[in-house]
Design a protein around this motif. Sequence first.
Motif, PDB file in Angstrom:
ATOM      1  N   MET A  76      -6.738   7.944   4.851  1.00  0.00           N
ATOM      2  CA  MET A  76      -8.045   7.620   4.280  1.00  0.00           C
ATOM      3  C   MET A  76      -8.520   6.254   4.718  1.00  0.00           C
ATOM      4  SD  MET A  76      -7.507   6.480   0.453  1.00  0.00           S
ATOM      5  CE  MET A  76      -7.847   4.802   0.905  1.00  0.00           C
TER       6      MET A  76
ATOM      7  N   SER B  95       0.832  -1.200   0.000  1.00  0.00           N
ATOM      8  CA  SER B  95       0.000   0.000   0.000  1.00  0.00           C
ATOM      9  C   SER B  95       0.868   1.251   0.000  1.00  0.00           C
ATOM     10  CB  SER B  95      -0.911  -0.006   1.235  1.00  0.00           C
ATOM     11  OG  SER B  95      -1.468   1.262   1.417  1.00  0.00           O
TER      12      SER B  95
ATOM     13  N   SER C 117      -0.909  -0.489  -4.423  1.00  0.00           N
ATOM     14  CA  SER C 117      -1.458   0.670  -3.697  1.00  0.00           C
ATOM     15  C   SER C 117      -2.925   0.856  -4.054  1.00  0.00           C
ATOM     16  CB  SER C 117      -0.712   1.949  -4.054  1.00  0.00           C
ATOM     17  OG  SER C 117       0.613   1.845  -3.670  1.00  0.00           O
TER      18      SER C 117
ATOM     19  N   TYR D 124      -5.753   8.619  -9.160  1.00  0.00           N
ATOM     20  CA  TYR D 124      -4.617   7.693  -9.076  1.00  0.00           C
ATOM     21  C   TYR D 124      -4.697   6.656 -10.203  1.00  0.00           C
ATOM     22  CZ  TYR D 124      -1.072   5.187  -6.236  1.00  0.00           C
ATOM     23  OH  TYR D 124       0.065   4.609  -5.754  1.00  0.00           O
TER      24      TYR D 124
ATOM     25  N   ASN E 232       6.077   6.826  -4.438  1.00  0.00           N
ATOM     26  CA  ASN E 232       7.520   6.629  -4.318  1.00  0.00           C
ATOM     27  C   ASN E 232       8.244   6.811  -5.644  1.00  0.00           C
ATOM     28  OD1 ASN E 232       5.954   4.953  -2.417  1.00  0.00           O
ATOM     29  ND2 ASN E 232       7.962   4.609  -1.524  1.00  0.00           N
TER      30      ASN E 232
ATOM     31  N   GLY F 130       4.134   3.040  -3.837  1.00  0.00           N
ATOM     32  CA  GLY F 130       3.266   3.175  -5.009  1.00  0.00           C
ATOM     33  C   GLY F 130       3.778   4.284  -5.894  1.00  0.00           C
ATOM     34  N   LEU F 131       2.854   4.876  -6.628  1.00  0.00           N
ATOM     35  CA  LEU F 131       3.240   5.985  -7.497  1.00  0.00           C
ATOM     36  C   LEU F 131       3.883   7.089  -6.676  1.00  0.00           C
ATOM     37  CD1 LEU F 131       0.083   6.183  -9.745  1.00  0.00           C
ATOM     38  CD2 LEU F 131       2.299   5.184 -10.271  1.00  0.00           C
TER      39      LEU F 131
ATOM     40  N   LEU G  60      -6.768  14.355   2.888  1.00  0.00           N
ATOM     41  CA  LEU G  60      -5.877  13.437   3.604  1.00  0.00           C
ATOM     42  C   LEU G  60      -5.376  14.047   4.913  1.00  0.00           C
ATOM     43  CD1 LEU G  60      -3.732  11.786   0.767  1.00  0.00           C
ATOM     44  CD2 LEU G  60      -5.522  10.727   2.117  1.00  0.00           C
TER      45      LEU G  60
ATOM     46  N   SER H 106      -5.189  -1.192  -2.051  1.00  0.00           N
ATOM     47  CA  SER H 106      -5.426  -0.703  -0.681  1.00  0.00           C
ATOM     48  C   SER H 106      -6.398   0.471  -0.687  1.00  0.00           C
ATOM     49  CB  SER H 106      -4.116  -0.312  -0.004  1.00  0.00           C
ATOM     50  OG  SER H 106      -3.706   0.980  -0.379  1.00  0.00           O
ATOM     51  N   ILE H 107      -6.377   1.238  -1.772  1.00  0.00           N
ATOM     52  CA  ILE H 107      -7.313   2.365  -1.844  1.00  0.00           C
ATOM     53  C   ILE H 107      -8.747   1.834  -1.970  1.00  0.00           C
ATOM     54  CG2 ILE H 107      -7.955   4.440  -3.146  1.00  0.00           C
ATOM     55  CD1 ILE H 107      -5.062   4.799  -3.930  1.00  0.00           C
TER      56      ILE H 107
ATOM     57  N   PHE I 246       1.492  11.143   2.180  1.00  0.00           N
ATOM     58  CA  PHE I 246       0.929  10.465   1.002  1.00  0.00           C
ATOM     59  C   PHE I 246       1.591   9.109   0.798  1.00  0.00           C
ATOM     60  CE2 PHE I 246       0.503   9.402  -3.450  1.00  0.00           C
ATOM     61  CZ  PHE I 246      -0.834   9.669  -3.680  1.00  0.00           C
ATOM     62  N   THR I 247       2.918   9.105   0.881  1.00  0.00           N
ATOM     63  CA  THR I 247       3.624   7.867   0.559  1.00  0.00           C
ATOM     64  C   THR I 247       3.360   6.783   1.602  1.00  0.00           C
ATOM     65  OG1 THR I 247       5.737   6.928  -0.118  1.00  0.00           O
ATOM     66  CG2 THR I 247       5.812   8.485   1.665  1.00  0.00           C
ATOM     67  N   LEU I 248       3.092   7.183   2.835  1.00  0.00           N
ATOM     68  CA  LEU I 248       2.823   6.149   3.846  1.00  0.00           C
ATOM     69  C   LEU I 248       1.355   5.727   3.858  1.00  0.00           C
ATOM     70  CD1 LEU I 248       5.049   7.382   6.807  1.00  0.00           C
ATOM     71  CD2 LEU I 248       5.456   5.449   5.293  1.00  0.00           C
ATOM     72  N   SER I 249       0.569   6.251   2.949  1.00  0.00           N
ATOM     73  CA  SER I 249      -0.863   5.918   2.842  1.00  0.00           C
ATOM     74  C   SER I 249      -1.649   6.304   4.085  1.00  0.00           C
ATOM     75  CB  SER I 249      -1.088   4.422   2.603  1.00  0.00           C
ATOM     76  OG  SER I 249      -0.444   3.979   1.474  1.00  0.00           O
ATOM     77  N   ILE I 250      -1.239   7.396   4.716  1.00  0.00           N
ATOM     78  CA  ILE I 250      -1.956   7.814   5.918  1.00  0.00           C
ATOM     79  C   ILE I 250      -3.102   8.741   5.518  1.00  0.00           C
ATOM     80  CG2 ILE I 250      -1.720   8.994   8.148  1.00  0.00           C
ATOM     81  CD1 ILE I 250       1.271   8.491   7.963  1.00  0.00           C
TER      82      ILE I 250
ATOM     83  N   ILE J 132      -9.674   9.756  -4.399  1.00  0.00           N
ATOM     84  CA  ILE J 132      -8.253   9.556  -4.731  1.00  0.00           C
ATOM     85  C   ILE J 132      -8.137   8.553  -5.864  1.00  0.00           C
ATOM     86  CG2 ILE J 132      -6.177   8.327  -3.973  1.00  0.00           C
ATOM     87  CD1 ILE J 132      -6.013   9.853  -1.626  1.00  0.00           C
TER      88      ILE J 132
HETATM   89  N1  TRP Z   1       0.966   5.425  -0.646  1.00  0.00           N
HETATM   90  C1  TRP Z   1       0.636   5.198  -2.002  1.00  0.00           C
HETATM   91  C2  TRP Z   1       1.719   5.741  -2.891  1.00  0.00           C
HETATM   92  O1  TRP Z   1       2.731   6.140  -2.420  1.00  0.00           O
HETATM   93  C3  TRP Z   1      -0.677   5.800  -2.382  1.00  0.00           C
HETATM   94  C4  TRP Z   1      -1.760   5.407  -1.475  1.00  0.00           C
HETATM   95  C5  TRP Z   1      -2.280   4.189  -1.311  1.00  0.00           C
HETATM   96  C6  TRP Z   1      -2.404   6.251  -0.575  1.00  0.00           C
HETATM   97  N2  TRP Z   1      -3.219   4.220  -0.321  1.00  0.00           N
HETATM   98  C7  TRP Z   1      -3.306   5.469   0.143  1.00  0.00           C
HETATM   99  C8  TRP Z   1      -2.258   7.580  -0.308  1.00  0.00           C
HETATM  100  C9  TRP Z   1      -4.046   6.001   1.154  1.00  0.00           C
HETATM  101  C10 TRP Z   1      -3.020   8.126   0.705  1.00  0.00           C
HETATM  102  C11 TRP Z   1      -3.890   7.341   1.443  1.00  0.00           C
HETATM  103  O2  TRP Z   1       1.564   5.768  -4.066  1.00  0.00           O
END
Ligand code: TRP
Length: 434
Positions: free
Chosen positions: A225, A21, A313, A102, A27, A24-25, A381, A316-317, A219-223, A98
């Motif tokens: 949502m 998750s 990713s 995405y 990174n 993803g894009l 977010l 996980s969304i 964003f990158t840690l998917s925090i 998102i």
């Molecule tokens: N973290 C993912 C990325 O770096 C994107 C992503 C997946 C995301 N799930 C998320 C971002 C939830 C915010 C919240 O591409």
Amino acid sequence: MENNRPVWTSKYAFIITAIGSAVGLGNIWRFPYVMGQNGGAIFLVTYILLICTICFIPLLNELYVGKLTKKECVGAYEAINPKFKYFGALNPITGILISAFYFIVGGWIINYICKWKLLSQISDYGEYFSKFIAEPVYPCLLTLLFIFICVYFTARGLKNGIEKANKIFMPMLAILLIFLVIISLNLPDAQKGLEYMFKPDFSKLNFHMVLAALGQAFFTLSIGMGALLTYGSYIKEDKTLVKSVYTIILSDTTFALLAGIMIFPAVFSFGMEPNSGAGLVFVTLPKIFSQIPFGDLISFAFFVLLFCAAVTSGISIVEGPCATLTERFNMSRQKACALLFVIISLIAIPTTLSFGILGDFKVFGKTLFDFLDYLTSNLMLPSNTLILCLISGWYLKIKGYKILKNKFSESLFDIGLKFIVPIALIFLIIAGLK
Ligand code: TRP
């Protein structure tokens, strides 16, 4: 209902899916270009500092709230206090919004994979890219295909879909990345790119850059949502949640660094600009690939890599809203996913068209794509994270956490949740409003 909830088949399955998750894009596409626009190494130093301190707290918090309540987002907030369920509902809504933008980028990636042979013969890559995304039908179809792939794995459930996809795509991603890093490091003048990444120029330190690093880190840690909250709710028993969080952070940062090491030496080796923004991956890189031996194969490998990162990713969304639909509306997973496919497509199609025929349709002065990106990344977010930190800081008694080793770290965590992270987020939101 609770007994029917799926659980991870193993700790490894949970960790690799959470890393899937995170990586993803964000990174491979976003990190290098945001770093390129914000001064290189100094951005990296700030980013690493932030990710190890401020971001650690909401990441652990999201996973923990999921693990504790064993509910999807709305139910989890409701379990803390019934009044909070409306805040919880913002999470799946953010997820759906998102995904709409995405997954469009996911569609572009599929195009670059399919056209790998043709790509080496293009004369103007910038023109090719802008023409392609402005087409009315083809990018829409690719976006639909990408949505379908993500939804398909989600519909197959935790064990046979989500875990399986991550167990296939993540190792593939790692192998391709290492392969491409080795190629990039062997290009002439590769060290210039490394210098750009690792030699900080402190004169470029400024507040705007710090906020860009913070936004990127979240964003990158998917925090923000409920994706991780939902993943956390499938954990059976785990007394090592903190360790898992370190593993996620470390792996995510390693992937981002490797992506930088793959991209910047190549960019500098060919005398190109590192600050070309979102086009870095779709314009600058293909141009570079066309100039190196076996470039078409390398280009193919690169876009497959990007695809692997985006799918895991993307899954996980989708899983957050899917869990909400199945648990709150008693839908089957398949039905929920079919419905999500329709909803996401209905938003994604006009958004895809905003690069072409719907380009003149503006929301608050932005095209639909830019607006959704802005609304979700800059406002929704961070707001969701802010709300969850405040809720768990002030309403969920930290003493019950029992995940941190000692009183001192518990107090630090408590202060972080109640004050430090919310203040940082408020700055981020205010900056995002401009
Ligand atoms: N973290 C993912 C990325 O770096 C994107 C992503 C997946 C995301 N799930 C998320 C971002 C939830 C915010 C919240 O591409």
